[in-house]
Enzyme design. Sequence first.
Site, PDB file in Angstrom:
ATOM      1  N   LYS A  24       0.829  -1.212   0.000  1.00 26.17           N
ATOM      2  CA  LYS A  24       0.000   0.000   0.000  1.00 26.17           C
ATOM      3  C   LYS A  24       0.863   1.261   0.000  1.00 26.17           C
ATOM      4  O   LYS A  24       0.594   2.185  -0.749  1.00 26.17           O
ATOM      5  CB  LYS A  24      -0.874   0.065   1.261  1.00 26.17           C
ATOM      6  CG  LYS A  24      -1.982  -0.947   1.311  1.00 26.17           C
ATOM      7  CD  LYS A  24      -2.918  -0.662   2.478  1.00 26.17           C
ATOM      8  CE  LYS A  24      -2.208  -0.626   3.811  1.00 26.17           C
ATOM      9  NZ  LYS A  24      -1.744  -1.945   4.289  1.00 26.17           N
ATOM     10  N   ARG A  98      -9.114   1.787   9.369  1.00 22.22           N
ATOM     11  CA  ARG A  98      -8.685   0.419   9.637  1.00 22.22           C
ATOM     12  C   ARG A  98      -9.742  -0.346  10.406  1.00 22.22           C
ATOM     13  O   ARG A  98      -9.557  -1.529  10.673  1.00 22.22           O
ATOM     14  CB  ARG A  98      -7.412   0.464  10.463  1.00 22.22           C
ATOM     15  CG  ARG A  98      -6.177  -0.105   9.747  1.00 22.22           C
ATOM     16  CD  ARG A  98      -5.114  -0.197  10.797  1.00 22.22           C
ATOM     17  NE  ARG A  98      -3.837  -0.708  10.426  1.00 22.22           N
ATOM     18  CZ  ARG A  98      -2.895  -0.114   9.710  1.00 22.22           C
ATOM     19  NH1 ARG A  98      -3.144   1.028   9.134  1.00 22.22           N
ATOM     20  NH2 ARG A  98      -1.723  -0.678   9.569  1.00 22.22           N
ATOM     21  N   ARG A 137      11.265  -7.071   4.715  1.00 23.36           N
ATOM     22  CA  ARG A 137      11.260  -5.650   5.049  1.00 23.36           C
ATOM     23  C   ARG A 137      11.829  -5.399   6.447  1.00 23.36           C
ATOM     24  O   ARG A 137      12.510  -4.402   6.682  1.00 23.36           O
ATOM     25  CB  ARG A 137       9.828  -5.100   4.956  1.00 23.36           C
ATOM     26  CG  ARG A 137       9.730  -3.614   5.267  1.00 23.36           C
ATOM     27  CD  ARG A 137       8.364  -3.065   4.962  1.00 23.36           C
ATOM     28  NE  ARG A 137       7.395  -3.409   5.983  1.00 23.36           N
ATOM     29  CZ  ARG A 137       6.113  -3.064   5.943  1.00 23.36           C
ATOM     30  NH1 ARG A 137       5.637  -2.384   4.913  1.00 23.36           N
ATOM     31  NH2 ARG A 137       5.299  -3.402   6.904  1.00 23.36           N
ATOM     32  N   ARG A 143      12.178  -2.023  11.222  1.00 20.49           N
ATOM     33  CA  ARG A 143      10.972  -1.559  11.913  1.00 20.49           C
ATOM     34  C   ARG A 143      10.713  -2.429  13.129  1.00 20.49           C
ATOM     35  O   ARG A 143      10.745  -3.644  13.048  1.00 20.49           O
ATOM     36  CB  ARG A 143       9.764  -1.610  10.966  1.00 20.49           C
ATOM     37  CG  ARG A 143       9.483  -0.276  10.327  1.00 20.49           C
ATOM     38  CD  ARG A 143       8.369  -0.330   9.330  1.00 20.49           C
ATOM     39  NE  ARG A 143       7.088  -0.747   9.916  1.00 20.49           N
ATOM     40  CZ  ARG A 143       5.933  -0.580   9.293  1.00 20.49           C
ATOM     41  NH1 ARG A 143       5.898  -0.006   8.097  1.00 20.49           N
ATOM     42  NH2 ARG A 143       4.823  -0.991   9.842  1.00 20.49           N
ATOM     43  N   ARG A 154      -0.430  -8.647  13.573  1.00 19.18           N
ATOM     44  CA  ARG A 154      -0.958  -7.637  12.640  1.00 19.18           C
ATOM     45  C   ARG A 154      -1.844  -8.266  11.572  1.00 19.18           C
ATOM     46  O   ARG A 154      -2.838  -7.687  11.150  1.00 19.18           O
ATOM     47  CB  ARG A 154       0.193  -6.841  12.019  1.00 19.18           C
ATOM     48  CG  ARG A 154       0.834  -5.897  13.049  1.00 19.18           C
ATOM     49  CD  ARG A 154       2.144  -5.338  12.577  1.00 19.18           C
ATOM     50  NE  ARG A 154       1.986  -4.528  11.407  1.00 19.18           N
ATOM     51  CZ  ARG A 154       2.891  -4.410  10.439  1.00 19.18           C
ATOM     52  NH1 ARG A 154       4.031  -5.054  10.523  1.00 19.18           N
ATOM     53  NH2 ARG A 154       2.660  -3.647   9.413  1.00 19.18           N
TER      54      ARG A 154
HETATM   55  P1  ADP Z   1       1.433  -1.302   7.383  1.00 17.77           P
HETATM   56  O1  ADP Z   1       1.325  -0.369   6.231  1.00 17.77           O
HETATM   57  O2  ADP Z   1       2.719  -2.023   7.452  1.00 17.77           O
HETATM   58  O3  ADP Z   1       0.276  -2.213   7.533  1.00 17.77           O
HETATM   59  P2  ADP Z   1       1.155   1.084   9.010  1.00 17.77           P
HETATM   60  O4  ADP Z   1       2.416   1.802   8.810  1.00 17.77           O
HETATM   61  O5  ADP Z   1      -0.036   1.557   8.287  1.00 17.77           O
HETATM   62  O6  ADP Z   1       1.391  -0.475   8.747  1.00 17.77           O
HETATM   63  O7  ADP Z   1       0.779   1.080  10.571  1.00 17.77           O
HETATM   64  C1  ADP Z   1       1.699   0.666  11.573  1.00 17.77           C
HETATM   65  C2  ADP Z   1       0.976   0.603  12.935  1.00 17.77           C
HETATM   66  O8  ADP Z   1       0.425   1.896  13.264  1.00 17.77           O
HETATM   67  C3  ADP Z   1      -0.236  -0.329  12.987  1.00 17.77           C
HETATM   68  O9  ADP Z   1       0.131  -1.661  13.256  1.00 17.77           O
HETATM   69  C4  ADP Z   1      -1.053   0.288  14.116  1.00 17.77           C
HETATM   70  O10 ADP Z   1      -0.546  -0.021  15.390  1.00 17.77           O
HETATM   71  C5  ADP Z   1      -0.853   1.772  13.888  1.00 17.77           C
HETATM   72  N1  ADP Z   1      -1.895   2.350  13.002  1.00 17.77           N
HETATM   73  C6  ADP Z   1      -1.707   2.899  11.760  1.00 17.77           C
HETATM   74  N2  ADP Z   1      -2.865   3.331  11.232  1.00 17.77           N
HETATM   75  C7  ADP Z   1      -3.827   3.044  12.150  1.00 17.77           C
HETATM   76  C8  ADP Z   1      -5.236   3.221  12.195  1.00 17.77           C
HETATM   77  N3  ADP Z   1      -5.910   3.781  11.169  1.00 17.77           N
HETATM   78  N4  ADP Z   1      -5.891   2.790  13.292  1.00 17.77           N
HETATM   79  C9  ADP Z   1      -5.260   2.234  14.338  1.00 17.77           C
HETATM   80  N5  ADP Z   1      -3.922   2.029  14.363  1.00 17.77           N
HETATM   81  C10 ADP Z   1      -3.210   2.429  13.285  1.00 17.77           C
END
Ligand code: ADP
Length: 196
Positions: A24, A98, A137, A143, A154
Amino acid sequence: MTTSTPSPLSSEVLLLVGPPGAGKGTQAEKLARARRLKKLSTGDMLRDHVAQGTALGQAAKTVMDAGELVSDALIIEMVRGELSRQPTVRVLLDGFPRTVVQAEALDALLSELGAAITAVVLIEVSADELVARIVKRAHEQGRTDDDEETVRTRMQVYSDQTAPLIAYYEGRGKLRRVGGIGKVEEVFARVSEVLL
Ligand code: ADP
C-alpha cells in the site's frame, strides 16, 4: 488580453486498503503523485509522533510495537486535524480507516467538509507472499513492529478488524479490487486502470 487562471481542482478522496505487506505504501506514493493528491498515512503520522516523543507518540508506541491498533478516538482526531487543514479535500488515505468505526467517522467527517469518498482500492495478496515480504522488510528497515510474532498479530488484527471494511465499501459501490502480486509498475498499472 486574457489571463488564464488554472481551473480549481475538485475534491477527490481515494483510499487504499490491504493487509500488512500488500504494498500500500509504495502504491500510495505513486498514486498521490500521479493524481496530485496529498498522501495521508496514519502509520507515518504515528511514527512521526513517536520519533518526536509527543504525548500521542508515547501513548501509541507500545500499541504499535505489539502490532495492535491505536484507539479509534485518537486516530480519528489525528486525521480530522489533517483533513480540516486542506483547502480542498484532495487526499489519498493510506492505512486509514482500519476499522468500521473509523470508516463511519470518515464518512461523517467528509460530509462535514463537503466531500465524499471517490473510490477504495483493495490490494489483494496471498498470505504466504505477505509473510515473506514482511520478514524481508524487517531486515531492510529495522521496523520494531516487524518481528515474526508481531507480524502474525498484525495479520490477525487485519482479518478481524480491517477486512470488514471490504464489505462496508463493496455495499456502497466504492470498492475496486487489484491483484498485488507483480512488479511495482505492474501493480500500479492495475490500480490506475480501476480508477479510470
Ligand atoms: P502497514 O502499512 O505495514 O500495515 P502502518 O504503517 O499503516 O502499517 O501502521 C503501523 C501501525 O500503526 C499499525 O500496526 C497500528 O498499530 C498503527 N496504526 C496505523 N494506522 C492506524 C489506524 N488507522 N488505526 C489504528 N492504528 C493504526
